[in-house]
Design an enzyme around this catalytic site. Structure first.
Site: not given
Length: 198
Positions: A25, A47, A55
């Site tokens: 990522y 988000e 995350w």
């Protein structure tokens, strides 16, 4: 597969070192410009899902979320009944967060008549990028992210506070927060410079 990087590059990565998904990522997505409506809508949703979570949790569930949320196509998600999704253990089963995806799909569609989501977000792009040497120097939010959050809320979006919006701005390349020691910084900055601003 993890991108091939040298030992020095791995130790200088901004974040994610040690987890293949997180490394990928960081190295191939984070900070690279996203300019299309659907890509930006997806990032807003993801988000929002992150609120209160790591995350990495969102990344691990992202493919299943894409499937359940119809590829994050706002035209399709706008009419979605999320109730059945609350029982799907593969997803982040938060009613408010899932409903926010529907609300934000509708707001994305409504924004089309006012220039669209890409224009709203990219009007806040920051150039040149700040030069942070240490991750502790990177802010959690900025006056610009607070202003964009207000604009999004006025346009009918939810789960878009200043911190969430700043994470969105970082992820989509509106700001360039790769550290000065990061091997991705120069490439990402070149990509950001190539985006025509509204």
């Amino acid at each position: 597969m993890t991108p091939v990087v040298g030992t020095a590059a791995v130790s200088a990565r901004c974040f994610g070192t040690g987890d293949e998904r997180y490394e990928r990522y960081h190295d191939t997505e984070w900070g690279r410009p996203r300019t299309g409506e659907q890509a930006l809508y997806e990032k807003i949703c993801l988000e929002g899902f992150q609120a209160g979570l790591a995350w990495l949790t969102v990344l691990r569930k992202r493919d299943d979320l894409r499937g359940a949320l119809l590829g994050f196509d706002p035209d399709r998600v706008a009419g979605l009944d999320v109730a059945p999704l609350l029982d799907d253990a593969r997803l982040i089963r938060s009613g408010p967060k899932l409903r926010a995806c529907v609300t934000n799909a509708r707001a994305t569609i409504a924004l089309r008549s006012q220039g669209g989501l890409p224009a709203l977000l990219w009007s806040a792009a920051q150039r040149p990028s700040p030069a942070y040497d240490d991750g502790s120097d990177v802010p959690a939010s900025t006056p610009a992210s607070a202003a964009v959050a207000k604009q999004l809320k006025r346009a009918g979006f939810c789960f878009v506070g200043p911190t969430t919006v700043y994470s969105l701005m970082q992820a989509c390349g509106l700001v360039g927060d790769h550290l000065t020691t990061c091997p991705q910084r120069d490439e990402v900055e070149a990509l950001r410079e190539g985006v025509a601003l509204p």
